[in-house]
Design an enzyme around this catalytic site. Structure first.
Site, PDB file in Angstrom:
ATOM      1  N   GLY A 211      62.628 -44.208 -36.705  1.00 55.79           N
ATOM      2  CA  GLY A 211      62.419 -45.468 -37.410  1.00 55.79           C
ATOM      3  C   GLY A 211      61.984 -46.568 -36.471  1.00 55.79           C
ATOM      4  N   PRO A 212      61.486 -47.651 -37.054  1.00 63.32           N
ATOM      5  CA  PRO A 212      61.018 -48.770 -36.236  1.00 63.32           C
ATOM      6  C   PRO A 212      62.177 -49.384 -35.443  1.00 63.32           C
ATOM      7  CG  PRO A 212      60.567 -49.140 -38.571  1.00 63.32           C
ATOM      8  CD  PRO A 212      61.389 -47.925 -38.485  1.00 63.32           C
ATOM      9  N   GLY A 214      65.028 -51.740 -34.126  1.00 67.17           N
ATOM     10  CA  GLY A 214      65.912 -52.717 -34.754  1.00 67.17           C
ATOM     11  C   GLY A 214      66.401 -52.353 -36.133  1.00 67.17           C
ATOM     12  N   THR A 215      66.190 -51.121 -36.545  1.00 65.98           N
ATOM     13  CA  THR A 215      66.634 -50.751 -37.883  1.00 65.98           C
ATOM     14  C   THR A 215      68.037 -50.175 -37.877  1.00 65.98           C
ATOM     15  OG1 THR A 215      65.390 -48.725 -37.552  1.00 65.98           O
ATOM     16  CG2 THR A 215      64.409 -50.391 -38.964  1.00 65.98           C
ATOM     17  N   GLY A 216      68.630 -50.048 -36.707  1.00 67.53           N
ATOM     18  CA  GLY A 216      70.028 -49.634 -36.662  1.00 67.53           C
ATOM     19  C   GLY A 216      70.253 -48.190 -36.259  1.00 67.53           C
ATOM     20  N   LYS A 217      69.320 -47.604 -35.529  1.00 69.69           N
ATOM     21  CA  LYS A 217      69.484 -46.207 -35.123  1.00 69.69           C
ATOM     22  C   LYS A 217      70.655 -46.056 -34.153  1.00 69.69           C
ATOM     23  CE  LYS A 217      65.232 -46.035 -33.658  1.00 69.69           C
ATOM     24  NZ  LYS A 217      64.844 -47.386 -34.100  1.00 69.69           N
ATOM     25  N   THR A 218      70.672 -46.911 -33.157  1.00 75.56           N
ATOM     26  CA  THR A 218      71.763 -46.845 -32.184  1.00 75.56           C
ATOM     27  C   THR A 218      73.097 -47.131 -32.877  1.00 75.56           C
ATOM     28  OG1 THR A 218      70.206 -47.672 -30.546  1.00 75.56           O
ATOM     29  CG2 THR A 218      72.513 -47.691 -29.943  1.00 75.56           C
ATOM     30  N   GLU A 437      44.454 -73.944 -42.949  1.00 77.82           N
ATOM     31  CA  GLU A 437      45.665 -73.524 -43.662  1.00 77.82           C
ATOM     32  C   GLU A 437      45.571 -73.823 -45.153  1.00 77.82           C
ATOM     33  OE1 GLU A 437      47.713 -71.611 -42.332  1.00 77.82           O
ATOM     34  OE2 GLU A 437      47.049 -71.892 -40.265  1.00 77.82           O
ATOM     35  N   ASP A 513      43.643 -63.421 -38.564  1.00 77.19           N
ATOM     36  CA  ASP A 513      43.356 -63.229 -39.986  1.00 77.19           C
ATOM     37  C   ASP A 513      42.349 -62.101 -40.160  1.00 77.19           C
ATOM     38  OD1 ASP A 513      44.930 -65.436 -40.446  1.00 77.19           O
ATOM     39  OD2 ASP A 513      43.233 -66.828 -40.584  1.00 77.19           O
TER      40      ASP A 513
HETATM   41  P1  ADP Z   1      67.555 -49.489 -33.054  1.00 76.89           P
HETATM   42  O1  ADP Z   1      68.408 -48.619 -32.213  1.00 76.89           O
HETATM   43  O2  ADP Z   1      67.101 -48.853 -34.331  1.00 76.89           O
HETATM   44  O3  ADP Z   1      66.423 -50.146 -32.347  1.00 76.89           O
HETATM   45  P2  ADP Z   1      69.936 -51.033 -33.127  1.00 76.89           P
HETATM   46  O4  ADP Z   1      70.888 -50.076 -33.706  1.00 76.89           O
HETATM   47  O5  ADP Z   1      69.991 -51.195 -31.662  1.00 76.89           O
HETATM   48  O6  ADP Z   1      68.457 -50.698 -33.566  1.00 76.89           O
HETATM   49  O7  ADP Z   1      70.126 -52.421 -33.857  1.00 76.89           O
HETATM   50  C1  ADP Z   1      70.281 -53.602 -33.157  1.00 76.89           C
HETATM   51  C2  ADP Z   1      71.276 -54.490 -33.863  1.00 76.89           C
HETATM   52  O8  ADP Z   1      70.789 -54.937 -35.112  1.00 76.89           O
HETATM   53  C3  ADP Z   1      72.561 -53.761 -34.189  1.00 76.89           C
HETATM   54  O9  ADP Z   1      73.458 -53.840 -33.147  1.00 76.89           O
HETATM   55  C4  ADP Z   1      73.054 -54.511 -35.411  1.00 76.89           C
HETATM   56  O10 ADP Z   1      73.712 -55.682 -35.011  1.00 76.89           O
HETATM   57  C5  ADP Z   1      71.784 -54.922 -36.098  1.00 76.89           C
HETATM   58  N1  ADP Z   1      71.389 -53.975 -37.145  1.00 76.89           N
HETATM   59  C6  ADP Z   1      70.269 -53.229 -37.154  1.00 76.89           C
HETATM   60  N2  ADP Z   1      70.180 -52.490 -38.259  1.00 76.89           N
HETATM   61  C7  ADP Z   1      71.283 -52.740 -38.980  1.00 76.89           C
HETATM   62  C8  ADP Z   1      71.772 -52.272 -40.251  1.00 76.89           C
HETATM   63  N3  ADP Z   1      71.085 -51.382 -40.972  1.00 76.89           N
HETATM   64  N4  ADP Z   1      72.945 -52.740 -40.682  1.00 76.89           N
HETATM   65  C9  ADP Z   1      73.627 -53.639 -39.962  1.00 76.89           C
HETATM   66  N5  ADP Z   1      73.226 -54.120 -38.767  1.00 76.89           N
HETATM   67  C10 ADP Z   1      72.064 -53.699 -38.276  1.00 76.89           C
HETATM   68 ZN    ZN Z   2      44.530 -68.283 -40.729  1.00 75.38          ZN
HETATM   69 MG    MG Z   3      68.222 -48.474 -30.167  1.00 78.79          MG
END
Ligand code: ADP
Ligand code: ZN
Ligand code: MG
Length: 630
Positions: A211-212, A214-218, A437, A513
């Site tokens: 997944g992209p 910041g989606t919460g994989k870790t 704009e 754009d």
């Molecule tokens: P990834 O590993 O996918 O890049 P992280 O697990 O490191 O993302 O996410 C970074 C932070 O963002 C987490 O520590 C949490 O605080 C927040 N976060 C990301 N996804 C979620 C989610 N689905 N639910 C709750 N918090 C989330």
């Molecule tokens: Zn523009």
């Molecule tokens: Mg991560």
């Protein structure tokens, strides 16, 4: 250089090394301060010595490299010492002179290094080397003090032991329900492997979270550990690839050895792509890849190796570049399970906002649903960031609760970078930005699709955006019609078109754009089969690059004629949208002026005022599409 240390008592070895070193250090000190009899002999100037030789007063002399010790025939005064020493200077005539004056003299034999010196010279440098290595190993090692000398190949995996307070559970993760369901199963495997074995099911070895960023994989993987309450080894792919060739492979071996001892357990490899990059796809980089390749091979071997079903070791891994992974990693028996951790949808965003909203003090009546609606495309990490940003804003204004306005401003901050009021535009630039704009806004307002123009701003934000037009979706959409997409392209071109209409020339301000408009047009033709002449064919290969945005898609093998046709179609789409935007702006020329003047005054127009202003805009009577095509 692959130092492998199988000794499992690093601490004791560390002690031994130190003891040895201290011992040798003491010896070294002693050898320097051994009592030297010569130091008790009075030292005289060399010239005096020569004088005394010339006076025939010197009986005998003993010459070494750094001193001449000599005995006088008679003391110059009563009771004065007769044995003296002096420092030799380079004097070729000395032997001759001594002979002339009948001095009995001898030289010391050439200095032979003592046993101790020899031993020290052999032992000390390697010791220093080892100490330096150790220093680095300890500094980069995560375990800290427990790791000893020569521990390069020790896996640096952290063993994550969730305690009751900091334990992450599935309740802390929201908006990724499918992934959660899949991982719940993994937790089950770990807790009760017997149940699965009894029925003859094979427990999966590897699960890949895709997944992209910041989606919460870790976060999810930590939740798995928290839920299963088994040992959890966490290491990042990049930590395998470091410093020495061969160290990565040894580390993998070590990691799995440790893990097997603690089974059932989880190994989590974050950023798997750092080691798992496709071996064939390394694009002819010479050297440098050996290390990664060895590490990857070792990982594959280890994953094939463990078979004990009753004590499962499950390897979780995360990546945001699944398409770069080596195919061998994805084969059955390895990471054969792939769990998609995608950006959350509207309800997912609401749930994530609820989680983080509880961590700050929200004012009465804050509507998180509205925030969720306005944050389409945000990942979990962005939402967490947004809430924190809002709390910071509230605190900065000396308020005790976070209000809706804080959250709204935080959205904009997260979207467009931090507000940079200090960045000053020249007046003529500001004018261009204003018309640009407003162009977006008018065209955007008149185009179909599920979003409305919510705000126009010419306050520069972040690094790139000089101004922006904020379009918010009125509803959560999963499907876009051809008409919607054409409208989006026209809206994107609205800015540039306004510049053309008003100033008769264009600026560099529209680059982004144009990029986005062209991307959409390409996807319409290549991915969504929206071209009438080319038919419902997908000319772009969907190479899993959905996370990277469309433009890295390789095109299917097509004939030259088709390629030409595709290019023509894409061009046609953009051209028609451009004409449409131009027509709309010509038709609403006065409104364009009115709003632009207003925004130059106020810098920001939003809410009812904007709604009211845009309400008077009109589509041109002539159906623009046909007019443009014809
Ligand atoms: P990834 O590993 O996918 O890049 P992280 O697990 O490191 O993302 O996410 C970074 C932070 O963002 C987490 O520590 C949490 O605080 C927040 N976060 C990301 N996804 C979620 C989610 N689905 N639910 C709750 N918090 C989330
Ligand atoms: Zn523009
Ligand atoms: Mg991560």
């Amino acid at each position: 250089m692959a130092i492998r240390q199988d000794d499992n008592r690093p601490t004791r070895r560390f002690g031994l090394v130190n003891l040895l070193l201290i011992g040798f250090g003491v010896l070294l000190l002693f050898s320097n301060f051994l009592p030297n009899p010569a130091t008790q002999v009075p030292r005289v100037p060399y010239s005096l010595f020569i004088d005394q030789v010339n006076d025939d007063n010197v009986k005998r002399a003993y010459i070494t490299q750094d001193q001449i010790r000599y005995e006088l025939t008679k003391a110059p005064e009563e009771g004065a010492p007769t044995v003296l020493s002096t420092t030799p200077i380079f004097d070729m005539e000395l032997p001759q002179r001594l002979e002339q004056h009948g001095v009995e003299f001898a030289a010391a034999p050439p200095k032979r290094p003592s046993f101790i010196t020899t031993a020290l010279s052999w032992v000390v440098p390697p010791l220093i080397f080892i100490l330096v290595l150790q220093f680095f190993a300890r500094r980069s090692g995560m375990g800290g003090g427990a790791q000893g000398a020569l521990s390069f190949t020790k896996s640096k995996a952290k063993v994550y032991v969730p305690d009751e307070e900091s334990r992450v559970t599935f309740a802390d993760v929201a908006g990724v329900d499918e992934a959660k369901t899949e991982l719940t199963e993994i937790v089950d495997f770990l807790k009760t492997p017997q149940r699965y074995m009894d029925i003859g099911a094979r427990i999966p070895k590897g699960v890949l979270l895709v997944g992209p960023p910041g989606t919460g994989k870790t976060l999810l993987s930590k939740a798995v550990a928290g839920e299963a309450s088994v040992p959890f080894f966490i290491i990042s792919g990049s930590e395998f690839v470091e410093l020495f060739v061969g160290a990565g492979a040894a580390r993998v071996r070590d990691l799995f050895e440790e893990a097997k001892k603690k089974a059932p357990c989880i190994i989590f490899i974050d950023e798997l792509d750092a080691i798992g990059k496709s071996r064939s796809g390394s694009m002819g980089v010479v050297g440098g890849n050996d290390e990664r390749e060895q590490t990857l091979n070792q990982l594959l071997t280890e994953m094939d190796g463990f078979t004990a079903q009753d004590k499962p070791v499950i390897v979780l891994a995360a990546t945001n570049q699944p398409e770069t992974l080596d195919a061998a990693l994805l084969r059955p028996g390895r990471f054969d399970r792939q769990v998609l951790v995608d950006r959350p949808d509207l309800s997912g965003r609401k749930m994530i906002l609820d989680i983080y909203g509880k961590k700050v003090k929200l004012a009465e009546g804050v509507d998180l649903d509205k925030i969720a609606q306005a944050t389409s495309g945000f990942a979990g990490a962005d939402l967490a960031n947004l809430v924190n940003e809002a709390a910071l804003l509230a605190a900065r204004a000396y308020r005790t609760t976070v209000e809706q306005a804080d959250l709204n401003e935080a959205i904009e901050r997260v979207v467009a970078g931090l507000e940079k009021k200090s960045r000053v535009l020249q007046p003529d630039e500001k004018k261009v930005v204003a018309y640009h704009e407003v162009g977006h806004a008018i065209v955007g307002h008149l185009m179909p699709g599920g979003s409305k123009v919510a705000k126009i701003s010419i306050v520069p934000r972040g690094m790139a955006a000089l101004g922006y037009t904020l379009q918010l979706p009125t509803e959560e959409r999963f499907l876009n019609s051809k008409e919607d997409l054409e409208g989006q392209i026209a809206t994107l071109l609205g800015g540039r078109s306004a510049e053309e209409v008003v100033f008769g020339e264009v600026t560099t301000g529209a680059a982004n754009d144009l990029q986005r408009a062209t991307d959409i047009a390409e996807q319409m033709i290549g991915t969504y089969g929206m071209s009438e002449t080319l038919g419902p064919l997908a000319y772009d290969k969907q190479g899993g690059s959905r996370f990277l945005g469309g433009n890295s898609n390789p095109r299917r093998a097509v004939s030259d004629a088709t390629a030409l046709e595709i290019d023509k179609e894409v061009r046609g789409l953009v051209d028609r949208a451009h004409d449409r935007a131009l027509a709309i702006l010509h038709h609403n020329r006065e409104l364009l002026e009115t709003i632009s003047h207003k925004i130059l005054e106020k810098e920001v127009i939003e809410g009812d005022e904007l709604k009211h202003l845009l309400a008077s805009s009109q589509l041109p009577e002539t159906p623009v599409l046909e007019a443009a095509v014809g």
